[in-house]
Design an enzyme around this catalytic site. Sequence first.
Site, PDB file in Angstrom:
ATOM      1  NE  ARG A  15      -2.095  -1.411   3.779  1.00 43.17           N
ATOM      2  CZ  ARG A  15      -1.866  -0.602   4.810  1.00 43.17           C
ATOM      3  NH1 ARG A  15      -2.235   0.651   4.781  1.00 43.17           N
ATOM      4  NH2 ARG A  15      -1.248  -1.047   5.899  1.00 43.17           N
ATOM      5  CB  VAL A  64      10.034  -5.599   8.606  1.00 39.70           C
ATOM      6  CG1 VAL A  64       9.896  -5.557   7.100  1.00 39.70           C
ATOM      7  CG2 VAL A  64       9.089  -4.627   9.293  1.00 39.70           C
ATOM      8  CG  ASN A  91       7.809   2.070   2.368  1.00 43.36           C
ATOM      9  OD1 ASN A  91       7.650   3.300   2.330  1.00 43.36           O
ATOM     10  ND2 ASN A  91       6.762   1.243   2.459  1.00 43.36           N
ATOM     11  CB  SER A 143       9.010  10.799   9.029  1.00 49.73           C
ATOM     12  OG  SER A 143       8.003  11.768   9.255  1.00 49.73           O
ATOM     13  CE1 TYR A 156       6.220   6.837  11.587  1.00 48.95           C
ATOM     14  CE2 TYR A 156       6.334   9.227  11.694  1.00 48.95           C
ATOM     15  CZ  TYR A 156       6.260   8.064  10.949  1.00 48.95           C
ATOM     16  OH  TYR A 156       6.227   8.127   9.568  1.00 48.95           O
ATOM     17  CB  VAL A 157       9.648  11.807  16.816  1.00 49.95           C
ATOM     18  CG1 VAL A 157      10.882  12.697  16.832  1.00 49.95           C
ATOM     19  CG2 VAL A 157       8.456  12.580  16.238  1.00 49.95           C
ATOM     20  CB  ILE A 189       2.824  11.272   1.691  1.00 49.56           C
ATOM     21  CG1 ILE A 189       4.240  11.889   1.757  1.00 49.56           C
ATOM     22  CG2 ILE A 189       2.565  10.603   0.345  1.00 49.56           C
ATOM     23  CD1 ILE A 189       4.536  12.989   0.771  1.00 49.56           C
TER      24      ILE A 189
HETATM   25  P1  NAP Z   1       0.795   2.889   5.008  1.00 47.05           P
HETATM   26  O1  NAP Z   1      -0.096   3.378   3.925  1.00 47.05           O
HETATM   27  O2  NAP Z   1       0.253   2.684   6.375  1.00 47.05           O
HETATM   28  O3  NAP Z   1       1.481   1.527   4.505  1.00 47.05           O
HETATM   29  C1  NAP Z   1       2.358   0.854   5.342  1.00 47.05           C
HETATM   30  C2  NAP Z   1       2.963  -0.319   4.612  1.00 47.05           C
HETATM   31  O4  NAP Z   1       3.878  -0.973   5.516  1.00 47.05           O
HETATM   32  C3  NAP Z   1       1.914  -1.347   4.202  1.00 47.05           C
HETATM   33  O5  NAP Z   1       2.265  -1.887   2.947  1.00 47.05           O
HETATM   34  C4  NAP Z   1       2.036  -2.399   5.303  1.00 47.05           C
HETATM   35  O6  NAP Z   1       1.698  -3.690   4.840  1.00 47.05           O
HETATM   36  C5  NAP Z   1       3.535  -2.345   5.614  1.00 47.05           C
HETATM   37  N1  NAP Z   1       3.874  -2.873   6.920  1.00 47.05           N
HETATM   38  C6  NAP Z   1       3.489  -2.432   8.132  1.00 47.05           C
HETATM   39  N2  NAP Z   1       4.008  -3.217   9.099  1.00 47.05           N
HETATM   40  C7  NAP Z   1       4.746  -4.161   8.467  1.00 47.05           C
HETATM   41  C8  NAP Z   1       5.522  -5.266   8.910  1.00 47.05           C
HETATM   42  N3  NAP Z   1       5.673  -5.547  10.206  1.00 47.05           N
HETATM   43  N4  NAP Z   1       6.152  -6.037   7.980  1.00 47.05           N
HETATM   44  C9  NAP Z   1       6.015  -5.775   6.663  1.00 47.05           C
HETATM   45  N5  NAP Z   1       5.295  -4.740   6.180  1.00 47.05           N
HETATM   46  C10 NAP Z   1       4.654  -3.953   7.082  1.00 47.05           C
HETATM   47  O7  NAP Z   1       2.052   3.844   5.197  1.00 47.05           O
HETATM   48  P2  NAP Z   1       2.700   4.927   4.204  1.00 47.05           P
HETATM   49  O8  NAP Z   1       2.087   6.228   4.488  1.00 47.05           O
HETATM   50  O9  NAP Z   1       2.760   4.407   2.824  1.00 47.05           O
HETATM   51  O10 NAP Z   1       4.171   4.984   4.834  1.00 47.05           O
HETATM   52  C11 NAP Z   1       5.280   4.289   4.278  1.00 47.05           C
HETATM   53  C12 NAP Z   1       6.548   4.762   4.968  1.00 47.05           C
HETATM   54  O11 NAP Z   1       6.651   6.177   4.802  1.00 47.05           O
HETATM   55  C13 NAP Z   1       6.568   4.497   6.465  1.00 47.05           C
HETATM   56  O12 NAP Z   1       7.874   4.182   6.884  1.00 47.05           O
HETATM   57  C14 NAP Z   1       6.154   5.834   7.050  1.00 47.05           C
HETATM   58  O13 NAP Z   1       6.638   6.010   8.346  1.00 47.05           O
HETATM   59  C15 NAP Z   1       6.798   6.800   6.066  1.00 47.05           C
HETATM   60  N6  NAP Z   1       6.200   8.137   6.036  1.00 47.05           N
HETATM   61  C16 NAP Z   1       4.907   8.327   5.659  1.00 47.05           C
HETATM   62  C17 NAP Z   1       4.390   9.633   5.631  1.00 47.05           C
HETATM   63  C18 NAP Z   1       2.982   9.937   5.214  1.00 47.05           C
HETATM   64  O14 NAP Z   1       2.572  11.106   5.323  1.00 47.05           O
HETATM   65  N7  NAP Z   1       2.212   9.004   4.731  1.00 47.05           N
HETATM   66  C19 NAP Z   1       5.193  10.704   6.021  1.00 47.05           C
HETATM   67  C20 NAP Z   1       6.496  10.462   6.407  1.00 47.05           C
HETATM   68  C21 NAP Z   1       6.996   9.184   6.404  1.00 47.05           C
HETATM   69  P3  NAP Z   1       0.456  -4.527   5.458  1.00 47.05           P
HETATM   70  O15 NAP Z   1      -0.772  -3.720   5.191  1.00 47.05           O
HETATM   71  O16 NAP Z   1       0.499  -5.829   4.745  1.00 47.05           O
HETATM   72  O17 NAP Z   1       0.754  -4.640   6.922  1.00 47.05           O
END
Ligand code: NAP
Length: 248
Positions: A15, A64, A91, A143, A156-157, A189
């Site tokens: 996702r 992970v 990621n 982040s 998280y920070v 995002i």
């Molecule tokens: P998201 O939509 O919640 O997606 C998270 C992804 O991580 C999903 O594919 C989920 O897969 C996977 N995941 C979670 N726990 C896992 C585990 N234990 N093992 C394997 N996969 C796991 O998050 P996102 O917004 O795309 O964020 C992606 C990255 O960007 C993260 O590191 C987040 O901290 C960082 N980030 C996001 C933002 C933002 O605004 N969105 C901003 C800064 C940084 P499942 O559904 O299969 O668990």
Amino acid sequence: MILQDKVAIVTGSSRGIGAAIAEKLASAGASVIVNYSSSASHAEQVVSNITSAGGKAIAVKASVNSEDDIKMLFEVAEKEFSTTADILVNNAGITRDNLLIRMKNEEFDDVIDTNVRSVFLSTRLAAIQMMKKRYGKIINISSIVGFSGNPGQFNYVASKAALTGMTKSAALELASRGIRVNAIAPGFIETDMTAGLKDEFKDEYKKKIPLKSFGTANDIAEAALYLASPVSDYITGQTLHINGGLYL
Ligand code: NAP
């Protein structure tokens, strides 16, 4: 096809940002491991998007949080694509938000385990394999809040600030072996992670962002492609901030 013949592992790519990165790397010719922990149908959709566009990808369920699962991810990559990983995108990430004085030990530990310990385990494995090839690209998804801090996200920070130091240390250790290690620090995002934020909060933040909007997963994927490809070979140990100007 700048990533032709390269093998990429993207953790948490069922996702959001990870899915966009997996599709972007595949569109440049990489064979991609689409990793997920629970969203099987989403991961299969990402694979289907890639293969129907002529790319190569497989979905692999692996948490992970588990060292055995991470080892299996690398083994599957080698078995399926006949060579070890050239690109690793760390990621996968979670939030467990709470105010500091209410934060439970498990909320702190879960976030550190998923967002930090996993990066230690996967980077160590990738480094061993990439050293043999004398080339590799490792990209950590950090982040904006790892730099600015954020109330309600002490755990998280901490996890994202840790990635800055880990990125620099790995870059210094692995540069002589041709392995580049960089990070991307996204701002806000549009993904499932931010979908639950209240509209008032989103509107307030959009006013504060100089470019006046949240970013898209594709904005991050374009940067990941740049850092994964040879055009960025002289860049290591850096964090690329993508936040519409919110944090300068
Ligand atoms: P998201 O939509 O919640 O997606 C998270 C992804 O991580 C999903 O594919 C989920 O897969 C996977 N995941 C979670 N726990 C896992 C585990 N234990 N093992 C394997 N996969 C796991 O998050 P996102 O917004 O795309 O964020 C992606 C990255 O960007 C993260 O590191 C987040 O901290 C960082 N980030 C996001 C933002 C933002 O605004 N969105 C901003 C800064 C940084 P499942 O559904 O299969 O668990």
